[in-house]
Design an enzyme around this catalytic site. Structure first.
Site, PDB file in Angstrom:
ATOM      1  N   THR A  45       0.839  -1.207   0.000  1.00  0.00           N
ATOM      2  CA  THR A  45       0.000   0.000   0.000  1.00  0.00           C
ATOM      3  C   THR A  45       0.875   1.258   0.000  1.00  0.00           C
ATOM      4  O   THR A  45       0.562   2.239  -0.675  1.00  0.00           O
ATOM      5  CB  THR A  45      -0.905   0.003   1.253  1.00  0.00           C
ATOM      6  OG1 THR A  45      -1.630  -1.227   1.281  1.00  0.00           O
ATOM      7  CG2 THR A  45      -1.867   1.165   1.241  1.00  0.00           C
ATOM      8  N   HIS A  48       2.110   1.958  -3.360  1.00  0.00           N
ATOM      9  CA  HIS A  48       1.049   2.598  -4.151  1.00  0.00           C
ATOM     10  C   HIS A  48       0.974   4.097  -3.836  1.00  0.00           C
ATOM     11  O   HIS A  48       0.786   4.922  -4.722  1.00  0.00           O
ATOM     12  CB  HIS A  48      -0.315   1.971  -3.850  1.00  0.00           C
ATOM     13  CG  HIS A  48      -0.536   0.636  -4.489  1.00  0.00           C
ATOM     14  ND1 HIS A  48      -0.328   0.415  -5.839  1.00  0.00           N
ATOM     15  CD2 HIS A  48      -0.960  -0.538  -3.981  1.00  0.00           C
ATOM     16  CE1 HIS A  48      -0.625  -0.854  -6.115  1.00  0.00           C
ATOM     17  NE2 HIS A  48      -0.993  -1.458  -5.005  1.00  0.00           N
ATOM     18  N   GLU A  69       2.986   0.097   9.484  1.00  0.00           N
ATOM     19  CA  GLU A  69       3.488  -1.135  10.109  1.00  0.00           C
ATOM     20  C   GLU A  69       4.707  -0.744  10.935  1.00  0.00           C
ATOM     21  O   GLU A  69       5.681  -0.237  10.383  1.00  0.00           O
ATOM     22  CB  GLU A  69       3.895  -2.141   9.015  1.00  0.00           C
ATOM     23  CG  GLU A  69       2.771  -2.452   8.034  1.00  0.00           C
ATOM     24  CD  GLU A  69       3.171  -3.400   6.906  1.00  0.00           C
ATOM     25  OE1 GLU A  69       4.361  -3.773   6.832  1.00  0.00           O
ATOM     26  OE2 GLU A  69       2.305  -3.748   6.104  1.00  0.00           O
ATOM     27  N   CYS A  98     -14.789   2.897  15.124  1.00  0.00           N
ATOM     28  CA  CYS A  98     -15.517   4.001  15.771  1.00  0.00           C
ATOM     29  C   CYS A  98     -16.049   3.621  17.149  1.00  0.00           C
ATOM     30  O   CYS A  98     -16.234   4.472  18.005  1.00  0.00           O
ATOM     31  CB  CYS A  98     -16.653   4.492  14.867  1.00  0.00           C
ATOM     32  SG  CYS A  98     -18.109   3.407  14.832  1.00  0.00           S
ATOM     33  N   CYS A 112     -15.695  -2.126  10.680  1.00  0.00           N
ATOM     34  CA  CYS A 112     -16.393  -0.931  11.175  1.00  0.00           C
ATOM     35  C   CYS A 112     -16.828  -0.046  10.007  1.00  0.00           C
ATOM     36  O   CYS A 112     -16.117   0.100   9.024  1.00  0.00           O
ATOM     37  CB  CYS A 112     -15.443  -0.162  12.094  1.00  0.00           C
ATOM     38  SG  CYS A 112     -15.940   1.532  12.448  1.00  0.00           S
ATOM     39  N   ARG A 205      10.546 -15.897  -5.115  1.00  0.00           N
ATOM     40  CA  ARG A 205       9.551 -16.062  -4.058  1.00  0.00           C
ATOM     41  C   ARG A 205       9.228 -17.544  -3.833  1.00  0.00           C
ATOM     42  O   ARG A 205       8.945 -17.956  -2.708  1.00  0.00           O
ATOM     43  CB  ARG A 205       8.274 -15.308  -4.407  1.00  0.00           C
ATOM     44  CG  ARG A 205       8.418 -13.810  -4.220  1.00  0.00           C
ATOM     45  CD  ARG A 205       7.132 -13.101  -4.552  1.00  0.00           C
ATOM     46  NE  ARG A 205       7.165 -11.720  -4.103  1.00  0.00           N
ATOM     47  CZ  ARG A 205       6.162 -10.866  -4.259  1.00  0.00           C
ATOM     48  NH1 ARG A 205       5.052 -11.274  -4.846  1.00  0.00           N
ATOM     49  NH2 ARG A 205       6.254  -9.626  -3.824  1.00  0.00           N
ATOM     50  N   LEU A 267      -7.915 -12.727   0.488  1.00  0.00           N
ATOM     51  CA  LEU A 267      -7.286 -11.559   1.115  1.00  0.00           C
ATOM     52  C   LEU A 267      -6.747 -10.588   0.060  1.00  0.00           C
ATOM     53  O   LEU A 267      -6.839  -9.376   0.210  1.00  0.00           O
ATOM     54  CB  LEU A 267      -6.139 -11.994   2.036  1.00  0.00           C
ATOM     55  CG  LEU A 267      -5.396 -10.835   2.702  1.00  0.00           C
ATOM     56  CD1 LEU A 267      -6.166 -10.330   3.920  1.00  0.00           C
ATOM     57  CD2 LEU A 267      -3.985 -11.228   3.114  1.00  0.00           C
ATOM     58  N   ILE A 292     -11.550 -11.572   3.625  1.00  0.00           N
ATOM     59  CA  ILE A 292     -10.773 -11.316   4.843  1.00  0.00           C
ATOM     60  C   ILE A 292     -10.248  -9.893   4.772  1.00  0.00           C
ATOM     61  O   ILE A 292      -9.626  -9.493   3.785  1.00  0.00           O
ATOM     62  CB  ILE A 292      -9.569 -12.280   4.951  1.00  0.00           C
ATOM     63  CG1 ILE A 292     -10.020 -13.745   4.885  1.00  0.00           C
ATOM     64  CG2 ILE A 292      -8.775 -11.988   6.222  1.00  0.00           C
ATOM     65  CD1 ILE A 292     -10.700 -14.270   6.121  1.00  0.00           C
TER      66      ILE A 292
HETATM   67 ZN   LIG Z   1       0.249  -2.926   5.222  1.00  0.00          ZN
HETATM   68 ZN   LIG Z   2     -17.647   1.201  14.041  1.00  0.00          ZN
END
Ligand SMILES: [Zn+2]
Ligand SMILES: [Zn+2]
Length: 352
Positions: A45, A48, A69, A98, A112, A205, A267, A292
């Site tokens: 991410t 990106h 992280e 929240c 959430c 990999r 995922l 997930i």
């Molecule tokens: Zn991450």
């Molecule tokens: Zn919430």
């Protein structure tokens, strides 16, 4: 008195790149914890965000500090915080729920309705200090290696996916052996999977997948991976398939290699809609298919920390580079060229 300013990697403008700036240390509210970041890890991410890819353009509002992280030492706690003390070694769940919506009240905080992510929706951890709500802080046993504690966010994704259904005695196929796939292989083995197969296009990999314990590795560019998994499972197909590639073809193959009555957990995030053949792939198979997202708060965390404390996981093979924050340029370059796996950045210097 420690300095009131800090170094931070800032996404300054809506364009590729980022810059290392001096920024004020975040002010600590009554329920906040300020953490001095020891190690931060770069996620797909973040790449990106750094490259300013279309998927992030709507979500990210520069200027902002990214990174989600990390692990570190508590520097300061707010006036209402009692459970956390300065000096503690911690990491954090960076998804902030929240606490009031239906899902939060049902114990499903990971989905959430008003979820905010630290490092995406607010300032993150590519900095000397990061501010976290106290309820999201996880104290880490000092016996867990510091560098492992920096990758609990993706490890939590792996643990959440693997443990979203039965795993002991199961034959598991992991589609996509990036860092989270490699973690999932180890978690599945540690939790009693009878065999784990890695499916991946990049040869380096696949080597890592074998190194971390995969019982077989298959490359879709070189062979029919669906047939290979069927053969390895005496014609049945895998009992459990964990889709971690986000590659549309990988997703389609994941459904094909699943045995009838099996579980498929998704995922990876495909960049476009994926066509599925529902009748043979899900309905007639009686397949259980689940999405997930994130980590269960905080079930996933406690299981993950227990696995680490038991010494069940070796994350060293996944960490390919360790750099001071100042060398972020090199880090993102390596990732863009596919020459690195997990890269750790040290905003307060690399400790000896
Ligand atoms: Zn991450
Ligand atoms: Zn919430």
């Amino acid at each position: 008195m420690p300095t009131r300013e800090m170094n931070a990697l800032v996404k300054t403008r809506p364009e590729p790149g980022a810059s290392l700036d001096r920024r004020p240390r975040p002010p600590v509210g009554p329920n906040d914890v300020l953490v001095a970041v020891q190690a931060a890890s770069i996620c797909g991410t973040d790449l990106h965000i750094y490259s300013w890819d279309p998927v992030m353009r709507e979500r990210i509002h520069p200027p902002m500090i990214f990174g989600h992280e990390f692990c570190g030492t508590v520097e300061e706690v707010g006036s209402e915080v009692e459970a956390i003390q300065p000096g503690q070694f911690v990491s954090a769940e960076m998804h902030v729920a929240c606490g009031h919506c239906l899902q939060c009240r049902l114990g499903q905080q990971h989905v959430c309705q008003k979820l905010e992510i630290i490092g995406i929706d607010r300032d993150g951890c590519f900095a000397q200090y990061v501010k976290i709500p106290a309820s999201n802080i996880l104290p880490i046993d000092p016996s867990i290696p510091r560098d492992y504690a920096a990758v609990l966010d993706p490890l939590g994704n792996a643990v959440h996916t693997v443990l979203a259904g039965e795993i002991a005695g199961q034959r598991v196929a992991v589609v996509g052996c990036g860092p989270i796939g490699l973690m999932a292989i180890q978690v599945a083995k540690a939790c009693g999977a009878s065999a784990v197969y890695g499916i991946e296009v990049k040869p380096e990999r696949l080597k890592l997948a074998e190194r971390v314990g995969a019982d077989g590795v298959f490359n879709p560019r070189e062979s029919d991976v669906v047939a290979a998994v069927r053969e390895a499972t005496r014609g049945d197909g895998a009992d459990v398939v964990l889709e971690m590639s986000g590659n549309p073809q990988g997703v389609q193959q994941a459904f094909k290699m699943l045995r009838a009555g099996g579980r498929l957990s998704l995922l990876g995030l495909p960049p476009e809609p994926v066509t599925l053949d529902l009748v043979p792939d899900i309905i007639f198979k009686g397949a259980t298919v689940q999405g997930i997202y994130g980590r269960r708060m905080y079930d996933t965390w406690y299981r993950m920390l227990s696995l680490l404390k038991a010494g069940a996981l070796d994350l060293d093979p996944l960490i390919s580079e360790r750099l001071p924050l100042e060398r972020y340029h090199q880090a993102f370059d390596l990732l863009r060229k596919g020459q690195a796996s997990k890269i750790l950045l040290y905003p307060n210097g690399i400790p000896r």
